[in-house]
Every structure is written in C-alpha cells, then in structure tokens.
Design an enzyme around this catalytic site. Sequence first.
Site, PDB file in Angstrom:
ATOM      1  N   SER A 193       0.892  -1.250  -0.214  1.00 44.45           N
ATOM      2  CA  SER A 193       0.213  -0.246   0.247  1.00 44.45           C
ATOM      3  C   SER A 193       0.689   1.415  -0.026  1.00 44.45           C
ATOM      4  O   SER A 193       2.085   1.350   0.682  1.00 44.45           O
ATOM      5  CB  SER A 193      -0.847   0.223   0.695  1.00 44.45           C
ATOM      6  OG  SER A 193      -1.593   1.436   1.047  1.00 44.45           O
ATOM      7  N   TYR A 206      -2.165  -0.976  10.645  1.00 46.60           N
ATOM      8  CA  TYR A 206      -2.133  -1.283   9.143  1.00 46.60           C
ATOM      9  C   TYR A 206      -1.399  -1.132   8.208  1.00 46.60           C
ATOM     10  O   TYR A 206      -0.704  -1.575   7.829  1.00 46.60           O
ATOM     11  CB  TYR A 206      -3.603  -1.330   8.493  1.00 46.60           C
ATOM     12  CG  TYR A 206      -3.951  -1.475   7.239  1.00 46.60           C
ATOM     13  CD1 TYR A 206      -3.959  -2.278   6.685  1.00 46.60           C
ATOM     14  CD2 TYR A 206      -3.479  -0.287   6.464  1.00 46.60           C
ATOM     15  CE1 TYR A 206      -4.461  -2.342   4.947  1.00 46.60           C
ATOM     16  CE2 TYR A 206      -3.619  -0.311   4.688  1.00 46.60           C
ATOM     17  CZ  TYR A 206      -4.284  -1.079   4.421  1.00 46.60           C
ATOM     18  OH  TYR A 206      -4.351  -1.393   3.169  1.00 46.60           O
TER      19      TYR A 206
HETATM   20  P1  NAD Z   1     -11.746  -5.873  -0.375  1.00 47.98           P
HETATM   21  O1  NAD Z   1     -12.246  -5.600   1.102  1.00 47.98           O
HETATM   22  O2  NAD Z   1     -12.523  -6.050  -1.960  1.00 47.98           O
HETATM   23  O3  NAD Z   1     -10.829  -7.482  -0.019  1.00 47.98           O
HETATM   24  C1  NAD Z   1      -9.769  -8.064   1.316  1.00 47.98           C
HETATM   25  C2  NAD Z   1      -9.991  -8.636   0.881  1.00 47.98           C
HETATM   26  O4  NAD Z   1      -9.607  -9.881   1.958  1.00 47.98           O
HETATM   27  C3  NAD Z   1     -11.487  -8.895   1.276  1.00 47.98           C
HETATM   28  O5  NAD Z   1     -12.714  -9.749   0.030  1.00 47.98           O
HETATM   29  C4  NAD Z   1     -11.982 -11.008   1.635  1.00 47.98           C
HETATM   30  O6  NAD Z   1     -11.040 -12.197   1.440  1.00 47.98           O
HETATM   31  C5  NAD Z   1      -9.808 -10.675   2.268  1.00 47.98           C
HETATM   32  N1  NAD Z   1      -9.359 -11.238   3.420  1.00 47.98           N
HETATM   33  C6  NAD Z   1      -9.339  -9.958   4.375  1.00 47.98           C
HETATM   34  N2  NAD Z   1      -9.741 -11.238   5.379  1.00 47.98           N
HETATM   35  C7  NAD Z   1      -9.178 -12.225   5.918  1.00 47.98           C
HETATM   36  C8  NAD Z   1      -9.274 -13.072   6.151  1.00 47.98           C
HETATM   37  N3  NAD Z   1      -8.548 -13.706   7.861  1.00 47.98           N
HETATM   38  N4  NAD Z   1      -8.737 -14.509   5.873  1.00 47.98           N
HETATM   39  C9  NAD Z   1      -9.215 -14.746   4.204  1.00 47.98           C
HETATM   40  N5  NAD Z   1      -9.457 -13.522   3.682  1.00 47.98           N
HETATM   41  C10 NAD Z   1      -9.311 -12.034   4.197  1.00 47.98           C
HETATM   42  O7  NAD Z   1     -10.715  -4.623  -0.686  1.00 47.98           O
HETATM   43  P2  NAD Z   1      -9.371  -4.464  -1.542  1.00 47.98           P
HETATM   44  O8  NAD Z   1      -9.119  -2.601  -0.812  1.00 47.98           O
HETATM   45  O9  NAD Z   1      -9.220  -5.116  -2.793  1.00 47.98           O
HETATM   46  O10 NAD Z   1      -8.344  -4.662  -0.468  1.00 47.98           O
HETATM   47  C11 NAD Z   1      -7.322  -6.106  -1.328  1.00 47.98           C
HETATM   48  C12 NAD Z   1      -5.910  -5.496  -0.552  1.00 47.98           C
HETATM   49  O11 NAD Z   1      -5.240  -4.231  -1.104  1.00 47.98           O
HETATM   50  C13 NAD Z   1      -5.903  -5.482   0.350  1.00 47.98           C
HETATM   51  O12 NAD Z   1      -4.181  -5.601   0.952  1.00 47.98           O
HETATM   52  C14 NAD Z   1      -5.702  -4.002   0.718  1.00 47.98           C
HETATM   53  O13 NAD Z   1      -4.852  -3.701   2.073  1.00 47.98           O
HETATM   54  C15 NAD Z   1      -4.980  -3.113   0.026  1.00 47.98           C
HETATM   55  N6  NAD Z   1      -4.396  -1.503  -0.547  1.00 47.98           N
HETATM   56  C16 NAD Z   1      -6.594  -1.589  -0.538  1.00 47.98           C
HETATM   57  C17 NAD Z   1      -6.167  -0.084  -1.265  1.00 47.98           C
HETATM   58  C18 NAD Z   1      -7.602   0.640  -0.858  1.00 47.98           C
HETATM   59  O14 NAD Z   1      -7.683   1.789  -0.835  1.00 47.98           O
HETATM   60  N7  NAD Z   1      -9.040  -0.284  -1.171  1.00 47.98           N
HETATM   61  C19 NAD Z   1      -5.050   0.730  -0.351  1.00 47.98           C
HETATM   62  C20 NAD Z   1      -4.456  -0.108  -1.065  1.00 47.98           C
HETATM   63  C21 NAD Z   1      -3.607  -1.539  -0.876  1.00 47.98           C
END
Ligand code: NAD
Length: 301
Positions: A193, A206
Amino acid sequence: MSSDKKDQTEMKNPVTQYPQPPFKRQPQDAPGSVNRMNPLPDHGEETYKGSGRLKGRKALITGGDSGIGRAVAIAFAREGADVAINYLPSEEGDAQEVIKLIEAAGQIAVALAGDISSEDFCAQLVKNAAKQLGGLDILVNNAGKQTAQESIADISTEQFDATFKTNVYALFWICKAALPHLGDGATIINTSSIQATQPSPNLLDYASTKAAIYAFTQSLAQQVAEKGIRVNAVAPGPYWTPLQPSGGQPQDAIEEFGKSTPLGRPGQPAEIAPLYVFLASQESSYSTGSLFGSTGGLLLS
Ligand code: NAD
Ligand code: MG
C-alpha cells in the site's frame, strides 16, 4: 464482453473517467460486499480484454472475491490463466460472482473459502489450489484487513494481532507453502500500500503491516531470484473497494475518498489489474523486489 464495448486501452481523461467525490456515507460490516457499494465499483467486467499474456498459467489470488483481487481474477482469466480464489466464508456471494466470470472467460475457476489468519488453513489453501489447478505459477497475496482508529489507545491487542495475522503472517505462511510448487518463471505479487511509505495517523497497525510486506517482498525476491522466481509488490493509493466503507476509513473520509489525490478521485479496481497482469507475465522479466505504485498521483516516497 459484447463487441461494441470499448476495452481498457481506450484513450480517456483519467480525471473524469470515473466517479469523483463527494460520495454517500455507506457503512457496512467487515469484510464488506461489493454489491453494497454506491457507486458500484468497476472491476473491468465490461471492459477488460485479454491478449493471451498469461496463457496456460495457474494462479492463486487471496481476497479474490472483491475489490482489487476480483479485478485481478477477471484480468488473469481473460489473459488465459486458470484461477483459484480465496476469501472468507461470509463472502461466498461475492466469490461466486467471480467464479462465474472466470468460467465465462473459458478458464478453470476454483473457490477456496477460509480464514488465512490460521497457519493450518494457509497450508491447506496452497495444497488445494495446486491440486485443483494442476500446479501453481502465480501467487497473488492480496487479502488484507484494515481498521481505522484515531489513537493507539483505541487499538486493542486483538485488532493488532488480527491485522498482523491476516496481512503479514498469512503472507509468510502462504509463500512458504507455495514455494515448493513454483518453478522457473513463476511470480509472486504482494499487495502492499502507499501506507507502507506514507502512513496515515489513523492506520497505525495497518500501515505497519504494509511496510512489513514491502520489506518481506524485497528480502524474498533476493532469496529466490536464483531459482528463477520473481517477487514484487503493488502499492495502491485510495481504491474504491469494500475494505474502505467497512471500517477501513471513518465514514466522513468515505465522503471525500480520493479527493486529496492529484487526480481528485479514488481508483477503480479495473485500473490496477493491468499492473498485476504485467507483473505476473514474462513481460516484466527483469523486475523483482520492486514496489509498483498506482496512487492517483500521490507520492510514494
Ligand atoms: P476488499 O475488501 O475487496 O478485499 C480484501 C479481501 O481480504 C476481502 O475480500 C477478504 O476476502 C480478504 N480477507 C480479509 N481478511 C481475511 C482473512 N482473515 N482470511 C481470508 N481472507 C481475508 O478490498 P481491497 O481494497 O481490494 O483489498 C485488497 C488489498 O488491497 C488489501 O491487501 C488492501 O490492504 C490493499 N489496499 C487497498 C487499498 C484501497 O484503497 N482499497 C489501498 C492500498 C492497499
Ligand atoms: Mg471481499
């Protein structure tokens, strides 16, 4: 995809390409669902057009039910990969939508529900993915947990532990289990991130995990380079996914989500999937141990 739809390569102004803030407040419980978001995110369902860049590859994507992982699953399948997705059991509805999309692309789709904060489950996950796909070439460690808290005093040991277990320990357990399956040209892509290098005050636990993921990526990349395996990390900026309204941000920040970026809006998952395709494919053969940003213009360092 219908033939009259434009694909992801159509030239456009990125500022006006997608919805801009303000957004409505929209609280939902973690882990959140795509279908409760307003506006609905774009995962490239209507637009992502593949060109055989991952033909015959076998990929495991954690957090593949929604958000960035869903867009990556769609793109990988349309590039010719068979795809296994992992997600939490409560996300079966979102996951089945992705399974249908992978199958519609003519590829094998494997649904593997379970909680990656368990070491035993992580070992089983990799074993089952490799068995049902008939091997493993691409691992995308993308699942993540994010819970905003104003003060360190508000972060319980339970939250701190769950965030590290999901974001860091699982990465270690899954990579360790996956490496014996990975051969020449295999790739690992870890979702870090912008928080790794630009931590927000309300994302203390986080942001720390995302910095750990970056260091883990750099270290492992050097370790496995001689085996012909590459390891890279992606640093998204603010992306419009269920993670954010389900506790990842306070609701007042959802109203303004993405506004502080130079592009003035959040990214949509469809906009980052091509980066994962590039890192998974042979086209990025000289890139390993690196962090690739997609931040709407926010500076990574
Ligand atoms: P999202 O909620 O769609 O995806 C996150 C997924 O993590 C969930 O769908 C879930 O299936 C999975 N998850 C969480 N806890 C879990 C567990 N204990 N066991 C199995 N699965 C689990 O959101 P996203 O934003 O697409 O997130 C994907 C990645 O992107 C993450 O690592 C997040 O930190 C990172 N990220 C997101 C952003 C943003 O702004 N959305 C920014 C930077 C990084
Ligand atoms: Mg989800």
